[in-house]
Design an enzyme around this catalytic site. Structure first.
Site, PDB file in Angstrom:
ATOM      1  N   ARG A   1       7.749 -11.364  -8.948  1.00 30.62           N
ATOM      2  CA  ARG A   1       7.383 -12.236  -7.842  1.00 30.62           C
ATOM      3  C   ARG A   1       5.877 -12.271  -7.620  1.00 30.62           C
ATOM      4  O   ARG A   1       5.380 -13.142  -6.907  1.00 30.62           O
ATOM      5  CB  ARG A   1       8.074 -11.755  -6.559  1.00 30.62           C
ATOM      6  CG  ARG A   1       9.578 -11.739  -6.678  1.00 30.62           C
ATOM      7  CD  ARG A   1      10.180 -10.854  -5.629  1.00 30.62           C
ATOM      8  NE  ARG A   1      10.247 -11.514  -4.353  1.00 30.62           N
ATOM      9  CZ  ARG A   1      11.287 -12.199  -3.914  1.00 30.62           C
ATOM     10  NH1 ARG A   1      12.343 -12.325  -4.675  1.00 30.62           N
ATOM     11  NH2 ARG A   1      11.288 -12.762  -2.743  1.00 30.62           N
TER      12      ARG A   1
ATOM     13  N   ASN B   1       7.338  -9.790   4.834  1.00 29.17           N
ATOM     14  CA  ASN B   1       6.999 -10.868   3.894  1.00 29.17           C
ATOM     15  C   ASN B   1       6.766 -12.125   4.718  1.00 29.17           C
ATOM     16  O   ASN B   1       7.597 -12.464   5.552  1.00 29.17           O
ATOM     17  CB  ASN B   1       8.161 -11.083   2.912  1.00 29.17           C
ATOM     18  CG  ASN B   1       7.944 -12.292   2.010  1.00 29.17           C
ATOM     19  OD1 ASN B   1       6.831 -12.783   1.857  1.00 29.17           O
ATOM     20  ND2 ASN B   1       9.029 -12.773   1.419  1.00 29.17           N
ATOM     21  N   GLY B   2       5.642 -12.804   4.496  1.00 27.14           N
ATOM     22  CA  GLY B   2       5.351 -14.036   5.238  1.00 27.14           C
ATOM     23  C   GLY B   2       3.991 -13.947   5.914  1.00 27.14           C
ATOM     24  O   GLY B   2       3.145 -13.128   5.534  1.00 27.14           O
TER      25      GLY B   2
ATOM     26  N   GLU C   1       3.945 -31.388 -18.723  1.00 30.70           N
ATOM     27  CA  GLU C   1       4.532 -30.043 -18.691  1.00 30.70           C
ATOM     28  C   GLU C   1       3.913 -29.159 -19.785  1.00 30.70           C
ATOM     29  O   GLU C   1       3.630 -27.977 -19.556  1.00 30.70           O
ATOM     30  CB  GLU C   1       6.059 -30.146 -18.844  1.00 30.70           C
ATOM     31  CG  GLU C   1       6.813 -28.842 -18.942  1.00 30.70           C
ATOM     32  CD  GLU C   1       6.664 -27.927 -17.729  1.00 30.70           C
ATOM     33  OE1 GLU C   1       6.001 -28.300 -16.755  1.00 30.70           O
ATOM     34  OE2 GLU C   1       7.170 -26.800 -17.805  1.00 30.70           O
TER      35      GLU C   1
ATOM     36  N   GLU D   1      -1.395 -22.518 -17.153  1.00 33.44           N
ATOM     37  CA  GLU D   1      -0.852 -21.399 -16.392  1.00 33.44           C
ATOM     38  C   GLU D   1      -0.987 -20.066 -17.105  1.00 33.44           C
ATOM     39  O   GLU D   1      -1.361 -19.082 -16.489  1.00 33.44           O
ATOM     40  CB  GLU D   1       0.659 -21.598 -16.164  1.00 33.44           C
ATOM     41  CG  GLU D   1       1.026 -22.551 -15.098  1.00 33.44           C
ATOM     42  CD  GLU D   1       2.524 -22.505 -14.832  1.00 33.44           C
ATOM     43  OE1 GLU D   1       3.291 -22.933 -15.715  1.00 33.44           O
ATOM     44  OE2 GLU D   1       2.924 -22.046 -13.762  1.00 33.44           O
TER      45      GLU D   1
ATOM     46  N   LYS E   1       5.796 -16.235  -8.820  1.00 28.11           N
ATOM     47  CA  LYS E   1       6.963 -17.037  -9.153  1.00 28.11           C
ATOM     48  C   LYS E   1       7.317 -18.024  -8.059  1.00 28.11           C
ATOM     49  O   LYS E   1       7.711 -19.144  -8.343  1.00 28.11           O
ATOM     50  CB  LYS E   1       8.143 -16.091  -9.419  1.00 28.11           C
ATOM     51  CG  LYS E   1       9.373 -16.776  -9.977  1.00 28.11           C
ATOM     52  CD  LYS E   1       9.090 -17.349 -11.348  1.00 28.11           C
ATOM     53  CE  LYS E   1      10.232 -18.158 -11.884  1.00 28.11           C
ATOM     54  NZ  LYS E   1       9.778 -19.095 -12.934  1.00 28.11           N
TER      55      LYS E   1
HETATM   56  C1  AGP Z   1       5.958 -23.603 -13.306  1.00 29.73           C
HETATM   57  O1  AGP Z   1       5.621 -23.054 -14.525  1.00 29.73           O
HETATM   58  C2  AGP Z   1       5.209 -23.098 -12.165  1.00 29.73           C
HETATM   59  N1  AGP Z   1       5.173 -21.696 -12.066  1.00 29.73           N
HETATM   60  C3  AGP Z   1       5.343 -23.867 -10.861  1.00 29.73           C
HETATM   61  O2  AGP Z   1       4.750 -25.101 -11.089  1.00 29.73           O
HETATM   62  C4  AGP Z   1       6.759 -24.076 -10.277  1.00 29.73           C
HETATM   63  O3  AGP Z   1       7.492 -24.932 -11.107  1.00 29.73           O
HETATM   64  C5  AGP Z   1       6.624 -24.664  -8.860  1.00 29.73           C
HETATM   65  O4  AGP Z   1       5.907 -23.768  -8.048  1.00 29.73           O
HETATM   66  C6  AGP Z   1       7.951 -24.980  -8.232  1.00 29.73           C
HETATM   67  O5  AGP Z   1       8.738 -23.839  -8.090  1.00 29.73           O
HETATM   68  P1  AGP Z   1      10.265 -23.945  -7.724  1.00 29.73           P
HETATM   69  O6  AGP Z   1      10.951 -24.669  -8.828  1.00 29.73           O
HETATM   70  O7  AGP Z   1      10.717 -22.531  -7.585  1.00 29.73           O
HETATM   71  O8  AGP Z   1      10.346 -24.709  -6.421  1.00 29.73           O
END
Ligand code: AGP
Length: 628
Positions: free
Chosen positions: A41, A115-116, A498, A505, A623
């Site tokens: 995470r 968390n938050g 993509e 990334e 994540k």
């Molecule tokens: C993808 O490689 C990224 N880590 C990021 O763009 C991700 O797809 C985006 O933050 C959306 O996340 P989610 O699908 O969990 O909502």
């Protein structure tokens, strides 16, 4: 001296990991192993606290969990049967030992993790300081620990005390706390941040994620918004913030621990790339009848309402947004309903036109992305119907939507989404075909034929995976490359975006995706001698854009680009213009993203790995992004 907040007013937070345990096992070990399972995470410090003989013992360290391990080796913790632990991503206050959680109240009664973001922490902190409380950190979270410490010291029951505290907080929070004087009881509360309860035999868990306790139990309870849970080894009591009994939702976790481990791969991302045939197959499983018609049993929206829809808006972030871009082509083509795609963080701020006959479709792997969640709330306030396409059971986004279609991809641990993308495309296609079926926009045999092609993609994805060696070798050539371009048209355009996002990334290099036809309007100026340009070529013959993309390849090649072409088997027209050619299985245009994205994912994974980067936890990223 007043501590200085290094990130004043920081608004972007990452998703901390939270775990609490009460039961007969060695609490500190259970908690630290849970933290390890939530490492994906993203975090920059970690800590653990236990209660022994009426005293809270805690260890916390900046950096990775290995630093915390070393601290525990240097200063062993006593055996305990209750403990809480936390991985923190710094927001208010830098990533230091003293800002790490758990926070212990001034009077030593309470240890708390959060968390938050507590938005009104400054006023509460000033109030507590005026009452003589000393703070040991720069965090917003510590105010919750101190408030709770003050409440229990006045003789208030622990759960009532937490209720009193949460009713004073503004913002997003999951809080878990324990009291030094109650060594068999954890209390936890949630608002706008995830929390699940793991139900064991003679032991119980609370965590932000089932991965934290899957080793011990698969039985879980998802907590709703503004709920509080009171946990002992043998009881779990859920109430709302007013203290009324609240309904909770038990569920069984369907994946096991080994699914969350690397199974021999060097990176979770690589493992997840290879899991894509299964992930897509699982997403399609059980969703069509023998006659080829679709069934989406989970979609509890009356068909009459689906028939009345006159506009679809797909809302998502990042990779999920690109999956939405792919889906738009298919949904409009099959249903003839106008479909827009919107970045979630932009959506509600532009006052979008939403009516009762608008269908909002959100895509989210984690189900916790705050931008997407806020978009859902906005859409529902305007009386739109919201369907979530999500990979995480019990997450906030599916819970707050009218209906959900789960992508059964299994846990996606690598920060860079891979199987998330493919399964989101597959699930959107199911939804598009289902709408076409309900609205009779396509004949049954047409839908059955498209479904059959969709169902045939997993072995084709496997074939792509089996032939990735040349892509891996190509990556070795570009270790020192500064910039890479990606071109595509139609559904190949989001695939190009993509491919570029993956490189940014995890390989930290400048990468751009463009619609190939737009090149001549500006981006072609970026092309110079030797720059690698990936091009996704539409299927030959059956696609009017095929020849146009070949012209685009010639344009960049004439200006010195090194062209890396993804084209279907037997497409010889493209061969003279490709410096490197990667063959894709023959599929229709709309299915092509399911096979063409895979080599681009692997190129990024391989390049980042060769550069020595942390592929699964790239810098500055986590994540799930749970605050706007
Ligand atoms: C993808 O490689 C990224 N880590 C990021 O763009 C991700 O797809 C985006 O933050 C959306 O996340 P989610 O699908 O969990 O909502």
């Amino acid at each position: 001296m007043r501590p200085v907040c290094r990130f004043p007013g920081a608004k972007v937070t990452r998703m901390c990991g939270i775990i609490g345990y009460v039961g007969p096992r060695a609490a500190q070990e259970v908690v630290v192993s849970g933290l390890r399972r939530m490492e994906y995470r993203g975090y920059d410090s970690a800590g653990v606290a236990v209660v022994v003989d009426g005293v809270i013992e805690y260890r916390k360290k900046a950096g990775k969990i290995t630093n915390l391990d070393a601290e525990i080796v240097a200063n062993p913790m006593p055996e305990a049967t209750i403990g809480i632990g936390h991985t923190r991503w710094a927001t208010h206050g830098g990533p230091t030992d003293y800002n790490a959680h758990p926070h212990v109240s001034d009077n030593g009664r309470i240890a708390l993790i959060h968390n938050g973001i507590i938005e009104n922490f400054a006023g509460l902190r000033a109030e507590l300081q005026a009452g003589g409380v000393s703070f040991r950190s720069e965090t917003d979270s510590e105010v919750a620990a101190q408030l709770l410490g003050r409440e229990v010291a006045q003789g208030t029951d622990l759960a009532d005390a937490l209720r009193a505290v949460v009713n004073r907080l503004k913002g997003a929070f999951t809080l878990v706390a324990m009291d030094a004087q109650e060594p068999e009881r954890l209390v936890a509360a949630r608002r706008n941040s995830p929390l699940v309860v793991g139900v064991g035999e003679g032991e119980n868990f609370v965590a932000s994620d089932v991965a934290a306790f899957i080793e011990f139990t698969r039985n879980a309870i998802e907590l709703g918004q503004d709920q509080l849970v009171d946990v002992t080894p043998t009881s779990i009591t859920v109430t709302d913030f007013a203290g009324n009994p609240a309904e909770s939702h038990p569920f069984e976790v369907t994946w096991d621990l080994s699914a969350a481990e690397k199974s021999g791969y060097d990176w979770f991302m690589r493992k997840e790339i290879y899991e894509q045939p299964q992930a897509v197959a699982d997403t399609l499983l059980g969703r069509f009848n023998e006659d080829g018609s679709l069934k989406l049993d989970e979609l509890h929206i009356p068909e009459a309402e689906l028939r009345s829809i006159d506009k679809i808006i797909i809302v998502a972030c990042g990779t999920a947004y690109y999956a939405g871009m792919v889906a738009k082509y298919a949904i409009e083509h099959w249903t003839r309903i106008a479909c827009e795609v919107e970045i979630a963080s932009e959506f509600r701020y532009r006052d979008p036109i939403i009516t009762r006959t608008t269908l909002v479709v959100t895509l989210s792997q984690s189900g916790e992305t705050a931008d997407t969640l806020m978009a859902i709330r906005h859409a529902r306030e305007q009386h739109a119907k919201v369907i979530a396409i999500c990979n995480t059971n019990g997450a906030t986004i599916p819970r707050e939507s009218d209906a959900v279609i789960y992508t059964h991809a299994g846990p996606e641990i690598g920060v860079a989404s891979t199987k998330g993308f493919l399964t989101q495309v597959a699930a959107c296609y199911l939804l598009g075909l289902y709408l076409a079926q309900v609205r009779e926009a396509k004949y049954g045999d047409e839908i059955a034929a498209i479904m059959a092609e969709l169902a045939s993609t997993p072995p084709l994805i496997q074939r792509v995976l089996d032939g990735l060696e040349p892509i891996k070798q190509l990556a070795a050539k570009y270790i020192n490359q500064q910039s890479v371009l990606f071109l595509g048209r139609h559904v190949g355009y989001p695939v190009a975006l993509e491919g570029a996002l993956k490189l940014k990334e995890i390989a930290y290099l400048h990468a751009e995706g463009f619609p190939a036809g737009e090149l001549k309007h500006g981006p072609i100026a970026l092309v110079d001698e030797g720059i690698p340009v990936f091009v996704v070529v539409p299927p030959q013959g059956r696609d009017q854009l095929h020849d146009k993309v070949i012209s685009n390849i010639q344009e960049v090649r004439a200006r010195g680009a090194f062209t890396i072409v993804l084209a279907e088997e037997d497409d010889e027209e493209v061969t003279p213009y490709a410096d490197v050619i990667f063959r894709l299985p023959k599929v229709s245009t709309l299915m092509q993203p399911l096979v063409a994205t895979v080599p681009l994912q692997m190129f990024a994974c391989e390049l980042a790995s060769l550069k020595g980067y942390d592929v699964d936890q790239p810098r500055n990223l986590a994540k799930s992004v749970t605050v706007e």
